[in-house]
Design a protein around this motif. Sequence first.
Motif, PDB file in Angstrom:
ATOM      1  N   UNK A 102       0.812  -1.229   0.000  1.00 23.74           N
ATOM      2  CA  UNK A 102       0.000   0.000   0.000  1.00 23.74           C
ATOM      3  C   UNK A 102       0.840   1.271   0.000  1.00 23.74           C
ATOM      4  N   UNK A 103       1.901   1.305   0.815  1.00 28.30           N
ATOM      5  CA  UNK A 103       2.750   2.494   0.855  1.00 28.30           C
ATOM      6  C   UNK A 103       3.663   2.581  -0.363  1.00 28.30           C
ATOM      7  N   UNK A 104       4.002   1.440  -0.937  1.00 32.55           N
ATOM      8  CA  UNK A 104       4.894   1.410  -2.092  1.00 32.55           C
ATOM      9  C   UNK A 104       4.170   1.444  -3.415  1.00 32.55           C
ATOM     10  N   UNK A 144      -0.909   5.294  -5.968  1.00 27.39           N
ATOM     11  CA  UNK A 144      -2.303   5.699  -5.845  1.00 27.39           C
ATOM     12  C   UNK A 144      -2.985   5.899  -7.190  1.00 27.39           C
ATOM     13  N   UNK A 145      -4.310   6.081  -7.119  1.00 20.93           N
ATOM     14  CA  UNK A 145      -5.124   6.153  -8.341  1.00 20.93           C
ATOM     15  C   UNK A 145      -4.822   7.389  -9.182  1.00 20.93           C
ATOM     16  N   UNK A 146      -4.747   8.548  -8.538  1.00 19.53           N
ATOM     17  CA  UNK A 146      -4.578   9.799  -9.297  1.00 19.53           C
ATOM     18  C   UNK A 146      -3.267   9.815 -10.070  1.00 19.53           C
ATOM     19  N   UNK A 147      -2.172   9.528  -9.379  1.00 15.04           N
ATOM     20  CA  UNK A 147      -0.876   9.554 -10.052  1.00 15.04           C
ATOM     21  C   UNK A 147      -0.753   8.433 -11.073  1.00 15.04           C
ATOM     22  N   UNK A 148      -1.468   7.332 -10.857  1.00 11.56           N
ATOM     23  CA  UNK A 148      -1.450   6.254 -11.838  1.00 11.56           C
ATOM     24  C   UNK A 148      -2.084   6.711 -13.143  1.00 11.56           C
ATOM     25  N   UNK A 149      -3.198   7.453 -13.045  1.00 13.61           N
ATOM     26  CA  UNK A 149      -3.818   7.978 -14.270  1.00 13.61           C
ATOM     27  C   UNK A 149      -2.926   9.020 -14.940  1.00 13.61           C
ATOM     28  N   UNK A 172      -6.850  -1.837 -13.859  1.00 19.23           N
ATOM     29  CA  UNK A 172      -6.727  -3.013 -12.989  1.00 19.23           C
ATOM     30  C   UNK A 172      -5.982  -2.652 -11.705  1.00 19.23           C
ATOM     31  N   UNK A 173      -4.895  -1.876 -11.842  1.00 20.49           N
ATOM     32  CA  UNK A 173      -4.133  -1.469 -10.657  1.00 20.49           C
ATOM     33  C   UNK A 173      -4.973  -0.625  -9.717  1.00 20.49           C
ATOM     34  N   UNK A 174      -5.819   0.227 -10.283  1.00 20.88           N
ATOM     35  CA  UNK A 174      -6.663   1.090  -9.457  1.00 20.88           C
ATOM     36  C   UNK A 174      -7.884   0.366  -8.899  1.00 20.88           C
ATOM     37  N   UNK A 228      -9.562   2.841  -1.020  1.00 19.80           N
ATOM     38  CA  UNK A 228      -8.315   3.518  -1.396  1.00 19.80           C
ATOM     39  C   UNK A 228      -7.570   2.582  -2.337  1.00 19.80           C
ATOM     40  N   UNK A 229      -7.355   3.020  -3.558  1.00 17.42           N
ATOM     41  CA  UNK A 229      -6.726   2.168  -4.568  1.00 17.42           C
ATOM     42  C   UNK A 229      -5.219   2.117  -4.387  1.00 17.42           C
ATOM     43  N   UNK A 230      -4.650   0.950  -4.675  1.00 22.22           N
ATOM     44  CA  UNK A 230      -3.194   0.829  -4.668  1.00 22.22           C
ATOM     45  C   UNK A 230      -2.568   1.669  -5.782  1.00 22.22           C
ATOM     46  N   UNK A 231      -3.097   1.524  -6.994  1.00 18.49           N
ATOM     47  CA  UNK A 231      -2.459   2.147  -8.151  1.00 18.49           C
ATOM     48  C   UNK A 231      -1.236   1.343  -8.580  1.00 18.49           C
ATOM     49  N   UNK A 232      -0.408   1.934  -9.394  1.00 21.66           N
ATOM     50  CA  UNK A 232       0.781   1.243  -9.908  1.00 21.66           C
ATOM     51  C   UNK A 232       1.804   1.109  -8.786  1.00 21.66           C
TER      52      UNK A 232
END
Length: 438
Positions: A192-194, A197-202, A253-255, A282-286
């Motif tokens: 989760x910390x590594x 997140x969703x916003x920066x992934x997009x 998928x990551x989000x 709260x999405x993990x993201x990439x």
Amino acid sequence: MTDATSNLPLDRARESESGPIRKFLNATELDTRMLGMVGALLIIWIGLHILSGGLFLTSRNLWNLSVQSSSVAIMATGMVLVIVTRNIDLSVGSVQGFIGMVMGVAQAEFLPRVLGIPLGSPSMWIIALVSGLVVGLLIGALQGFLIAYLAIPAFIVTLGGLLVWRGAAWWVTSGRTVAPLDPTFQLMGGGPAGSIGATWSWVVAIIACLAVVFMLVNGRRQRKRFKFPQRPIWAETFLGVVYCGVILGAVSIANAYPWPVGIVRRYAEANNLTVPEGGLFIAHGIAVPVLIAIAIGIIMTFISMRTRFGRYVFAIGGNPEAAELAGIKTRWVTMKIFMIMGLLAAVSAAVSSARQNAATNVMGTLDELLVIAAAVIGGTSLAGGSGTIVGAMLGALLMQSLQSGMVLLGLDTPLQNIVVGAVLVIAVWLDTLYRKRF
């Protein structure tokens, strides 16, 4: 002039007789071998999804799969250059384990006790990572020197390295597991910390799509400049849509994979957030290790395709004697290849140890098999002279998919090794058939 004129109707006849699939492949210039590997990967995914009762193609498993594939993919990019020059490196797994132990000892014991730098210090993770990179570079330089300048076969040198560095990893701590590691260092392992997140992934996805469009437009401009044949507009559009679709799909998928409930609860308490009745999503993201692997893939692709060093590597693999006569310093190039391999093993060790939050003596065991298999499956010929970085990274994903799927199916480790070994043999056999045909 007469011969050239008489060949035109024949060429047009052949073009007209070719089927729609052949015309499509010619227009898009897609690599049929790469398409075959992607098709095999999709078949494996679908098969494992059915056999696992719908557990494989989930956002959770695919996210974990991407993280698990990162360390192998990182080393596979370097193995491409090694194999292209008709060499082999059997020591990468042991080198990874030894360097991981060195970085673990530096964080858990040496820096806090000897230099008084505590865990969590801003300089802790930097010193540990740099020390690992330096050790990897020195190991690669040593093995490369023995191979290039003392003319000891790479198979023998790296087979000895497999034993030496595995023993050295045990010797550093007498077999003890070293933990915990620096919190900032752990970010390279995902979790989760590594993750970003969703916003920066997009944001990353949009930048990547813009880069794809730029490369297609720039490639078309360069073809026109040097009067090379142009792809049809529809083919360029198709490629752009497919590439961007894959990028956006992967980010989706990551989000779609949320943080665990317990971590979300602690996060909400620490930040005075109210958790709604349905829970806080709260999405993990990439994951950070995936970004590291992608960045290294881009760098290695640039090195292999856009630099003089890369051209020398493929020239040596195609014909070592001719490369030597052409003035290429083949021994120095070979030594640099193994130095790069050592650096990549160090990066992989950082990712693996950070993911486990520990340095263990079993780290990297049999990873040399996965790395070599990934490179060969990805189109790198053991005969030398050909290979792609992207193919090797896809090969790493395929190999890790097999392992992850077999774990979900509850297969024992010995059976997993049998499957991986069989896949490696089949990949080499298919490479032999492909080379005979083309």
